[in-house]
Design a protein around this motif. Structure first.
Motif, mmCIF file in Angstrom:
data_model
loop_
_atom_site.group_PDB
_atom_site.id
_atom_site.type_symbol
_atom_site.label_atom_id
_atom_site.label_comp_id
_atom_site.label_asym_id
_atom_site.label_seq_id
_atom_site.Cartn_x
_atom_site.Cartn_y
_atom_site.Cartn_z
ATOM 1 N N LEU A 1 41.876 17.065 -10.801
ATOM 2 C CA LEU A 1 40.436 16.706 -11.483
ATOM 3 C C LEU A 1 40.834 15.836 -12.772
ATOM 4 O O LEU A 1 41.622 15.900 -13.662
ATOM 5 N N GLN A 2 39.986 14.569 -12.621
ATOM 6 C CA GLN A 2 40.058 13.703 -13.742
ATOM 7 C C GLN A 2 38.616 13.902 -14.423
ATOM 8 O O GLN A 2 37.554 13.488 -13.762
ATOM 9 N N HIS A 3 38.611 14.220 -15.770
ATOM 10 C CA HIS A 3 37.416 14.300 -16.307
ATOM 11 C C HIS A 3 37.378 13.915 -17.873
ATOM 12 O O HIS A 3 38.376 14.476 -18.368
ATOM 13 N N ARG A 4 36.609 13.287 -18.419
ATOM 14 C CA ARG A 4 36.670 12.810 -19.672
ATOM 15 C C ARG A 4 38.072 12.281 -20.280
ATOM 16 O O ARG A 4 38.432 12.719 -21.341
ATOM 17 N N GLY A 5 38.567 11.671 -19.534
ATOM 18 C CA GLY A 5 39.944 10.964 -19.866
ATOM 19 C C GLY A 5 40.995 11.828 -19.577
ATOM 20 O O GLY A 5 42.223 11.451 -19.891
ATOM 21 N N ARG A 6 40.948 13.317 -19.188
ATOM 22 C CA ARG A 6 41.849 14.126 -19.035
ATOM 23 C C ARG A 6 42.408 14.437 -17.633
ATOM 24 O O ARG A 6 41.284 14.225 -16.758
ATOM 25 N N ARG A 7 43.427 14.356 -17.214
ATOM 26 C CA ARG A 7 44.269 14.577 -16.085
ATOM 27 C C ARG A 7 44.396 16.033 -15.966
ATOM 28 O O ARG A 7 45.321 16.778 -16.528
ATOM 29 N N ILE A 8 43.597 16.758 -14.841
ATOM 30 C CA ILE A 8 43.842 18.232 -15.054
ATOM 31 C C ILE A 8 44.368 18.838 -13.563
ATOM 32 O O ILE A 8 43.428 18.380 -12.800
ATOM 33 N N ARG A 9 45.470 19.514 -13.460
ATOM 34 C CA ARG A 9 45.913 20.014 -12.387
ATOM 35 C C ARG A 9 45.301 21.325 -12.149
ATOM 36 O O ARG A 9 45.605 22.089 -12.920
ATOM 37 N N VAL A 10 44.542 21.329 -11.018
ATOM 38 C CA VAL A 10 43.757 22.856 -10.989
ATOM 39 C C VAL A 10 44.557 23.812 -9.823
ATOM 40 O O VAL A 10 44.756 23.251 -8.770
#
Length: 660
Positions: A64-73
């Motif tokens: 997930l890429q949201h608000r400049g953050r790369r987030i591995r879900v």
């Protein structure tokens, strides 16, 4: 990974962009609470499905890429406890406690809060940074259950977000909460149990060395009190006295309550969950709940059957405008402008005549595109968007878009492509992932725009039959799906989930709709008008000077041998680069007739229509691609589609030639 520094309360508007770091978020919860739906809404595409190392339990993860953050879900198995009695429980417990995800998102069923909170309390004991998703809020409302998310958040000390994951509601707010949590790392408050239990937990904590077994101290103390075999064995290795004292405390509890200590702890959690649910929950008669306009409309717009019917009716209306009303207005406008000065792409004469006629032809081509097609299309799009329907339609098509490696938002440029490919390419900028953005732009250039539609309806449908015209459209749509999936697999780069806001419905604001329509039209005019006028002057001048004749000779092996078309169609396709329906004008001028069936066979007309549908985009589209993706990508797409048009045109010619 630690949270960011100097977060200033994690104001999302001022959150520092960190594109290099990758945060890890685990989704945890009971089975059948909508955890998978939440995972799909957060991530959307490019999901990795496999097994946990050394286990047969399935593991799903995506970016997930949201608000400049790369987030591995990471989607953990659906479980009811983390006592490590099953493989699923063991996997979840070890990942949360030992792999230390940056955030754990606990997905709850709002309609069965008390039962779900039993698991939540165990997560609070693990002391991981926690965000609560109160899912299936719509089902709770139907049962008359009203939950105070703010109060639950205050009691637990962590963010609590109501969601309806299957409809995409609350997902944007949940994503924002996750991003904030990667910075603030919200630790849940300690939930106290009964006095007999708390006294013995405190006694064990006083003896327990910090970090025993790699778990939080309170968690370890509780597990020792319960007599958890794995925890007892771990602690006994370095602190046998502590393990013995903990087991003695467990026996004391058993004497007091007449039940094993593990049963006593379960009862304590259930009691705490019951009290917690009672504190934040109000039960009303379902008839007493006021149903908002948004909820009423969403019963149709997001219905698994009615929603698609509404979507089909809306898209059908747009296509009817393109195929019928827009084409009629374009014809009337063309006739009116032809009365002022002839619209003729092929002329001879002096240089001023060539420049004037070329510029006039390009101007008319731009005007007959923008006025009947683009402006009404943008107007309807703005109405749908401002009313709140566009997000719902994107959600409804999200699953289908995934099959092409895209997100539901990609429906916006794809639908725009039916009107004009240029604004459709420019609208791909709403897609965050460079890979998905390029795939969307590539597929958009294959959509039969209004200009291509004019060729198919005005040539194939008129001089062969409507069924062959529909066949060509169907063939293109099949190609879009196949090529989209192929591009998704072959193109380098990551595909990430994107979050769609789910606004309430409201009556569109006239000023806002008109302003948005004008802004989009103005940006389009800046590309289309110069491209059409200059391109028309150059090509008209080149033809009048006889410079395009060598093109017919050069393209002879393609147009005649491969495609079975007359040799002069090489120049016709060159005119189509200005705008596709100019192929009709050029064809009529060269053949000396508008009754194409007198000089072309049905096979030639069908092949001509297919090649026109697929070969190089118009010059304004190429410029739009170059502006968004660079000349390398623009020329690569142009070359690929031209090659595809030639290959499929040749195949079709040799397949249907013997039968028509």
């Amino acid at each position: 990974m630690s949270g960011c520094e100097d977060c200033s309360g994690c104001d999302l508007l001022h959150l520092p962009v960190d594109t290099k770091a990758e945060y890890v978020v685990a989704l945890a919860g009971n089975a059948n609470v909508g955890k998978s739906a939440t995972f799909n809404q957060l991530t959307g595409v490019d999901q990795d499905i496999g097994n946990w190392p050394g286990k047969t339990v399935e593991r799903a993860e995506a970016l997930l890429q949201h608000r400049g953050r790369r987030i591995r879900v990471i989607d953990l198995p659906g479980i009811y406890s983390i006592n490590a009695l099953s493989t699923e429980e063991q996997v979840s417990r070890e990942f949360i406690a030992h792999d230390h995800p940056d955030v754990v998102v606990n997905v709850l069923d709002s309609s069965a809060l008390e039962r779900n909170l039993f698991f939540t309390l165990q997560l609070t004991e693990l002391e991981s940074p926690l965000v609560i998703a109160l899912n299936q809020a719509d089902l709770a409302a139907k049962k008359g259950i009203i939950l105070d998310a703010g109060k639950l958040s205050a009691i637990l000390g962590v963010p609590v977000i109501p969601t309806v994951a299957i409809q995409g509601k609350g997902i944007a707010e949940l994503s924002d909460a996750i991003v904030r949590a990667t910075c603030s790392r919200p630790r849940p408050k300690t939930i106290r149990y009964g006095k007999e239990v708390e006294d013995r937990i405190a006694r064990i904590l006083a003896l327990l060395p910090e970090g025993s077994g790699g778990y939080p101290s309170r968690w370890t103390a509780i597990k020792l009190l319960e007599g958890d075999p794995d925890t007892v064995w771990e602690v006994r290795q370095h602190s046998p006295g502590v393990a013995a004292a903990a087991l003695e405390s467990g026996r004391e509890l058993e004497k007091i309550h007449g039940e094993p200590a593990a049963t006593v702890m379960s009862a304590e959690r259930y009691h705490a969950a019951e009290e917690l649910a009672a504190a934040v929950m109000e039960i009303r008669s379902p008839g007493d709940n006021e149903i908002t306009l948004t909820e009423k409309v969403d019963r149709i717009a997001l219905h698994p059957v009615l929603g698609y019917l509404l979507l089909a009716a809306t898209l059908g209306g747009l296509l009817v405008w393109t195929f019928v009303i827009g084409a009629w207005i374009s014809g009337v406008l063309m006739e009116f402008l032809s009365g002022i000065a002839p619209v003729e792409p092929l002329i001879t004469g002096s240089l001023p005549d060539i420049i004037f006629n070329g510029a006039w032809t390009g101007f008319v081509a731009a005007l007959t595109l923008i006025v009947p097609y683009v402006i009404p299309f943008y107007l309807v799009l703005a109405l749908i968007e401002d009313s709140g329907f566009l997000t719902r339609f994107s959600l409804m098509l999200d699953k289908g878009m995934h099959r092409m490696g895209l997100h539901g938002k990609a429906i916006i440029p794809l639908v725009l492509g039916f009107g004009c490919t240029v604004p459709a390419c420019l609208s791909c900028r709403i897609i965050e992932s460079p890979k998905q953005k390029l795939i969307a732009a590539f597929l958009v250039t294959l959509i039969p725009c209004s200009a291509r539609t004019i060729v198919i309806l005005g040539v194939v449908a008129v001089f062969v039959n409507i069924w062959w015209a529909l066949f060509l459209y169907l063939l293109v749509f099949v190609l879009i799906v196949v090529l989209g999936r192929l591009a998704f697999r072959l193109l380098p780069g990551e595909s990430v989930g994107m979050i769609m806001e789910m606004p309430d419905y409201h009556v569109p604001h006239v000023k806002g709709v008109l302003g948005q329509t004008w802004q989009r039209t103005r940006s389009l005019i800046g590309i289309v008008l110069p491209a059409y006028i200059i391109g028309s002057i150059v090509i008209t001048g080149a033809y009048a000077a006889g410079l395009l004749e060598p093109i017919n000779a050069a393209l002879y092996p393609v147009t005649v041998i491969l495609l079975g078309l007359p040799a002069m169609t090489g120049v016709v396709f060159i005119f189509g680069i200005i705008r596709k329906e100019m192929t009709i004008l050029a064809l009529a001028a060269i053949l000396g007739t508008t009754v194409f069936s007198d000089v072309l066979t049905p096979v030639q007309i069908i092949v001509f229509g297919l090649v026109t549908l697929l070969y190089a985009p118009c010059i304004s589209t190429i410029l739009a691609l170059a502006k968004e993706f660079g000349w390398k990508a623009a020329l690569s797409i142009t070359a690929l589609e031209t090659s595809l048009a030639i290959a499929l045109g040749a195949l079709l010619f040799h397949l249907i030639g013997p039968f028509l």
